[in-house]
Design a protein around this motif. Structure first.
Motif, PDB file in Angstrom:
ATOM      1  N   SER A  47       0.850  -1.181   0.000  1.00  0.00           N
ATOM      2  CA  SER A  47       0.000   0.000   0.000  1.00  0.00           C
ATOM      3  C   SER A  47       0.891   1.239   0.000  1.00  0.00           C
ATOM      4  O   SER A  47       1.714   1.407   0.897  1.00  0.00           O
ATOM      5  N   GLY A  48       0.756   2.079  -1.017  1.00  0.00           N
ATOM      6  CA  GLY A  48       1.588   3.267  -1.110  1.00  0.00           C
ATOM      7  C   GLY A  48       1.444   3.909  -2.472  1.00  0.00           C
ATOM      8  O   GLY A  48       0.418   3.756  -3.130  1.00  0.00           O
ATOM      9  N   ARG A  49       2.503   4.609  -2.898  1.00  0.00           N
ATOM     10  CA  ARG A  49       2.435   5.276  -4.198  1.00  0.00           C
ATOM     11  C   ARG A  49       3.794   5.270  -4.885  1.00  0.00           C
ATOM     12  O   ARG A  49       4.838   5.193  -4.234  1.00  0.00           O
ATOM     13  N   CYS A  50       3.745   5.357  -6.196  1.00  0.00           N
ATOM     14  CA  CYS A  50       4.959   5.475  -6.989  1.00  0.00           C
ATOM     15  C   CYS A  50       5.303   6.959  -7.096  1.00  0.00           C
ATOM     16  O   CYS A  50       4.481   7.749  -7.551  1.00  0.00           O
ATOM     17  N   THR A  51       6.494   7.321  -6.665  1.00  0.00           N
ATOM     18  CA  THR A  51       6.934   8.702  -6.838  1.00  0.00           C
ATOM     19  C   THR A  51       7.585   8.879  -8.201  1.00  0.00           C
ATOM     20  O   THR A  51       7.587   9.969  -8.747  1.00  0.00           O
ATOM     21  N   THR A  52       8.119   7.785  -8.753  1.00  0.00           N
ATOM     22  CA  THR A  52       8.691   7.778 -10.101  1.00  0.00           C
ATOM     23  C   THR A  52       8.348   6.447 -10.753  1.00  0.00           C
ATOM     24  O   THR A  52       8.511   5.401 -10.138  1.00  0.00           O
ATOM     25  N   LEU A  53       7.878   6.507 -11.980  1.00  0.00           N
ATOM     26  CA  LEU A  53       7.673   5.303 -12.783  1.00  0.00           C
ATOM     27  C   LEU A  53       7.940   5.683 -14.231  1.00  0.00           C
ATOM     28  O   LEU A  53       7.197   6.460 -14.826  1.00  0.00           O
ATOM     29  N   LYS A  54       9.042   5.167 -14.761  1.00  0.00           N
ATOM     30  CA  LYS A  54       9.441   5.452 -16.142  1.00  0.00           C
ATOM     31  C   LYS A  54       9.581   4.135 -16.891  1.00  0.00           C
ATOM     32  O   LYS A  54      10.224   3.211 -16.409  1.00  0.00           O
ATOM     33  N   VAL A  55       8.982   4.091 -18.059  1.00  0.00           N
ATOM     34  CA  VAL A  55       9.046   2.913 -18.908  1.00  0.00           C
ATOM     35  C   VAL A  55       9.542   3.363 -20.275  1.00  0.00           C
ATOM     36  O   VAL A  55       8.834   4.088 -20.985  1.00  0.00           O
ATOM     37  N   ALA A  56      10.766   2.980 -20.601  1.00  0.00           N
ATOM     38  CA  ALA A  56      11.387   3.324 -21.884  1.00  0.00           C
ATOM     39  C   ALA A  56      11.276   4.821 -22.169  1.00  0.00           C
ATOM     40  O   ALA A  56      10.893   5.231 -23.259  1.00  0.00           O
ATOM     41  N   GLY A  57      11.590   5.635 -21.165  1.00  0.00           N
ATOM     42  CA  GLY A  57      11.619   7.079 -21.336  1.00  0.00           C
ATOM     43  C   GLY A  57      10.306   7.801 -21.104  1.00  0.00           C
ATOM     44  O   GLY A  57      10.269   9.024 -21.095  1.00  0.00           O
ATOM     45  N   ARG A  58       9.218   7.074 -20.918  1.00  0.00           N
ATOM     46  CA  ARG A  58       7.910   7.704 -20.678  1.00  0.00           C
ATOM     47  C   ARG A  58       7.564   7.643 -19.207  1.00  0.00           C
ATOM     48  O   ARG A  58       7.778   6.630 -18.543  1.00  0.00           O
ATOM     49  N   ASP A  59       7.004   8.732 -18.694  1.00  0.00           N
ATOM     50  CA  ASP A  59       6.554   8.796 -17.311  1.00  0.00           C
ATOM     51  C   ASP A  59       5.133   8.248 -17.205  1.00  0.00           C
ATOM     52  O   ASP A  59       4.285   8.527 -18.061  1.00  0.00           O
TER      53      ASP A  59
END
Length: 189
Positions: A39-51
């Motif tokens: 339980s929480g949140r993603c502060t950063t999530l990048k997939v192949a250069g996309r946020d």
């Protein structure tokens, strides 16, 4: 209600993650021995250069020791967009740190071929590392950070922060004989 939707999204990802190369036929997967929903949140999530933003994050490990940090993406154009940082030979240098070398990304999207109605992941060889800070044994997770780069230079990054809420953990009886794999649930002696 939001937690139920997240759990459902990741349960689908969890059940339907066959490890196949693009052109291989499906083969039986080793059984999962541990599943944890955080339980929480993603502060950063990048997939192949996309946020992206994430809907949910989970951890699971198979009886053969392969460990996975799975992320359901909040992608308005694709409700089946899921990525998984996957690796072997995790280690626990101390009670509050689990490190997992990443050797592949599993990439699911609506455009992937389907098996039993669910997307089959594209398996992308990578090099990287996930670090989980906190202690799954006491169910006190603080953060997860993962980075991986594939052979084409595409980068995958996750920074996840717990909100202090409870984790949903399911242990499944180990059926295999032999040396057990290191998991973040093991007590450090």
């Amino acid at each position: 209600m939001k937690f139920c939707r997240q759990a459902f999204a990741l349960a689908i990802a969890f059940v339907a993650i066959p490890a196949l190369a693009q052109d291989e036929l499906p083969r039986p997967e080793p059984d999962t021995v541990i599943f944890a929903m955080m339980s929480g949140r993603c502060t950063t999530l990048k997939v192949a250069g996309r946020d992206y933003r994430c809907r949910a994050v989970a951890f699971f490990q198979t009886e053969e020791g392969r460990a996975n940090f799975t992320v359901a993406l909040d992608d308005p154009n694709d409700n089946s967009h899921i990525i998984t940082f996957s690796g072997d030979n995790g280690r626990r240098p101390d009670a509050n740190l689990y490190e997992l070398p990443i050797d592949r990304m599993l990439l699911k999207s609506k455009d992937r071929p389907k098996a039993d109605g669910l997307p089959v992941p594209l398996v992308e060889p990578t090099a990287g590392l996930c670090k989980q800070v906190g202690n799954f044994v006491t169910l006190e997770l603080s953060s997860i950070s993962c980075t991986a780069v594939d052979r084409n230079g595409k980068k995958y990054e996750l920074q996840y922060q717990s909100d202090g809420g409870p984790m949903a953990v399911r242990r499944i009886k180990r059926m295999r004989v032999g040396n057990p794999s290191v998991t973040p649930f093991d007590d450090v002696k």
